[in-house]
Design an enzyme around this catalytic site. Structure first.
Site, mmCIF file in Angstrom:
data_model
loop_
_atom_site.group_PDB
_atom_site.id
_atom_site.type_symbol
_atom_site.label_atom_id
_atom_site.label_comp_id
_atom_site.label_asym_id
_atom_site.label_seq_id
_atom_site.Cartn_x
_atom_site.Cartn_y
_atom_site.Cartn_z
ATOM 1 N N GLU A 38 -17.683 42.044 38.724
ATOM 2 C CA GLU A 38 -18.079 43.439 38.504
ATOM 3 C C GLU A 38 -17.341 44.360 39.471
ATOM 4 O O GLU A 38 -17.263 44.058 40.672
ATOM 5 C CB GLU A 38 -19.599 43.561 38.742
ATOM 6 C CG GLU A 38 -20.179 44.917 38.466
ATOM 7 C CD GLU A 38 -21.658 44.996 38.860
ATOM 8 O OE1 GLU A 38 -22.018 44.447 39.924
ATOM 9 O OE2 GLU A 38 -22.440 45.604 38.110
ATOM 10 N N HIS A 40 -16.593 47.055 42.131
ATOM 11 C CA HIS A 40 -17.383 47.526 43.263
ATOM 12 C C HIS A 40 -16.685 48.680 43.970
ATOM 13 O O HIS A 40 -16.650 48.745 45.202
ATOM 14 C CB HIS A 40 -17.660 46.380 44.245
ATOM 15 C CG HIS A 40 -18.848 45.553 43.856
ATOM 16 N ND1 HIS A 40 -18.831 44.674 42.800
ATOM 17 C CD2 HIS A 40 -20.109 45.477 44.371
ATOM 18 C CE1 HIS A 40 -20.010 44.096 42.685
ATOM 19 N NE2 HIS A 40 -20.810 44.565 43.621
ATOM 20 N N HIS A 124 -26.592 39.631 42.169
ATOM 21 C CA HIS A 124 -26.301 40.682 41.166
ATOM 22 C C HIS A 124 -27.625 41.060 40.510
ATOM 23 O O HIS A 124 -28.220 40.275 39.769
ATOM 24 C CB HIS A 124 -25.304 40.104 40.152
ATOM 25 C CG HIS A 124 -24.965 40.991 38.995
ATOM 26 N ND1 HIS A 124 -24.264 42.177 39.136
ATOM 27 C CD2 HIS A 124 -25.195 40.843 37.668
ATOM 28 C CE1 HIS A 124 -24.089 42.705 37.927
ATOM 29 N NE2 HIS A 124 -24.652 41.934 37.026
ATOM 30 N N GLU A 126 -28.768 42.679 38.069
ATOM 31 C CA GLU A 126 -29.020 42.576 36.624
ATOM 32 C C GLU A 126 -29.337 41.162 36.161
ATOM 33 O O GLU A 126 -29.852 40.960 35.055
ATOM 34 C CB GLU A 126 -27.804 43.112 35.852
ATOM 35 C CG GLU A 126 -27.635 44.621 35.900
ATOM 36 C CD GLU A 126 -26.886 45.128 37.123
ATOM 37 O OE1 GLU A 126 -26.829 44.422 38.157
ATOM 38 O OE2 GLU A 126 -26.358 46.247 37.055
ATOM 39 N N HIS A 181 -25.048 49.831 45.089
ATOM 40 C CA HIS A 181 -23.896 49.171 44.456
ATOM 41 C C HIS A 181 -22.576 49.684 45.043
ATOM 42 O O HIS A 181 -22.261 50.861 44.914
ATOM 43 C CB HIS A 181 -23.924 49.414 42.945
ATOM 44 C CG HIS A 181 -22.732 48.849 42.251
ATOM 45 N ND1 HIS A 181 -22.561 47.490 42.074
ATOM 46 C CD2 HIS A 181 -21.636 49.423 41.731
ATOM 47 C CE1 HIS A 181 -21.412 47.278 41.460
ATOM 48 N NE2 HIS A 181 -20.828 48.438 41.238
ATOM 49 N N GLU A 186 -23.173 45.895 50.744
ATOM 50 C CA GLU A 186 -22.159 44.950 50.275
ATOM 51 C C GLU A 186 -20.839 45.127 51.036
ATOM 52 O O GLU A 186 -20.170 44.147 51.372
ATOM 53 C CB GLU A 186 -21.923 45.135 48.774
ATOM 54 C CG GLU A 186 -23.113 44.681 47.949
ATOM 55 C CD GLU A 186 -22.946 44.984 46.467
ATOM 56 O OE1 GLU A 186 -23.209 44.081 45.663
ATOM 57 O OE2 GLU A 186 -22.548 46.106 46.111
HETATM 58 ZN ZN LIG Z 1 -22.723 44.040 43.888
#
Ligand SMILES: [Zn+2]
Length: 261
Positions: A38, A40, A124, A126, A181, A186
């Site tokens: 994904e 970032h 993650h 989701e 996010h 992160e």
């Molecule tokens: Zn992430």
């Protein structure tokens, strides 16, 4: 951790007799990092959701004498209010059914080897509900096979960040995990663990994304900040990353020892 030695915590690096000896009695927990491919933001690689739970799992496994399964490198579709959205270039996702089936299949295989304690270490957001569904299907089918002592902990590593660490790092400006996010959490962990995958000069410094209290489909791409991040990583640092890693590893190790007691 040396490749191919009996001291490795990675089951993929063990020869089968060594693996067999370590899991056959069912006492050794196996941690499975679950991530995503994904975007970032422009400042970071697309794999933090895989690398971060893997790094945490390695350290926890070392501490509680557990093993780490290869991470699941793809995850459920990025959602706009937690991951920027699945329309972004690079983000490469699975259908929910695929995530669920993958979790179910891996758990059942581990059970066949004798493993009875498993931990899904999610990186993650989701993935959460699909992981739970995979666990439920695996445990239901294992019960049909007469296996009733197979247990699983499902956790997301950011839930182990202490209030003290939040206060220290965010100085009263914590935007909430949903919009973290590509943000400070992160980016700091990546700066500490994999600095070559972060370029702080490319951080887009913008206010946390704001969304209405509902989801809208098809999504409205203009809701997502152009950077793809939902908050700014400007405050990120390797030092914060070290703190975050420590509180997550400490908290998860402590709670797993309790859960499997
Ligand atoms: Zn992430």
């Amino acid at each position: 951790m040396e490749y191919g030695t009996a001291r490795s915590v990675h089951i993929s690096e063990l020869a089968w007799p060594e693996y067999d000896a370590r899991v056959r009695d069912g006492k050794t927990p196996v941690l499975i990092p679950v991530g995503a491919l994904e975007q970032h933001g422009p400042h970071m690689s697309m794999n933090p959701d895989v690398l971060l739970p893997t790094a945490i799992s390695e350290r926890v496994a070392d501490r509680i004498r557990a093993l780490v399964a290869p991470p699941i490198a793809y995850g459920y579709k990025s959602q706009q209010k937690s991951g920027g959205g699945n329309h972004m270039p690079g983000t490469t996702s699975l259908d929910g059914l695929t995530v669920t089936s993958t979790i179910r299949d891996v758990l059942k295989e581990l059970a066949r080897h004798g493993v009875r304690r498993t931990v899904l270490v999610n990186g993650h957001y989701e993935n959460s509900a699909f992981i739970v569904e995979g666990v439920d299907l695996a445990q239901r089918e294992l019960r049909w096979d007469g296996i009733r002592d197979f247990s699983t902990v499902v956790l997301s590593y950011w839930d182990f960040v202490t209030q003290e660490a939040i206060d220290d790092i965010y100085q009263g400006e914590f935007p909430g995990w949903a919009v973290e996010h590509g943000g400070v959490l992160e980016t700091s962990l990546m700066l500490h663990l994999h600095p070559h995958l972060v370029d702080m000069e490319k951080v887009c410094d913008h206010a946390p994304a704001q969304f209405p209290p509902y989801d809208f489909f098809p999504i409205k791409p203009e809701w997502t900040p152009a950077s793809g991040c939902l908050s700014s990583a400007k405050r990120a640092s390797a030092q914060h990353g070290e703190t975050l890693l420590k509180v997550c590893v400490d908290g998860i190790s402590r709670e797993l020892a309790r859960a499997f007691d």
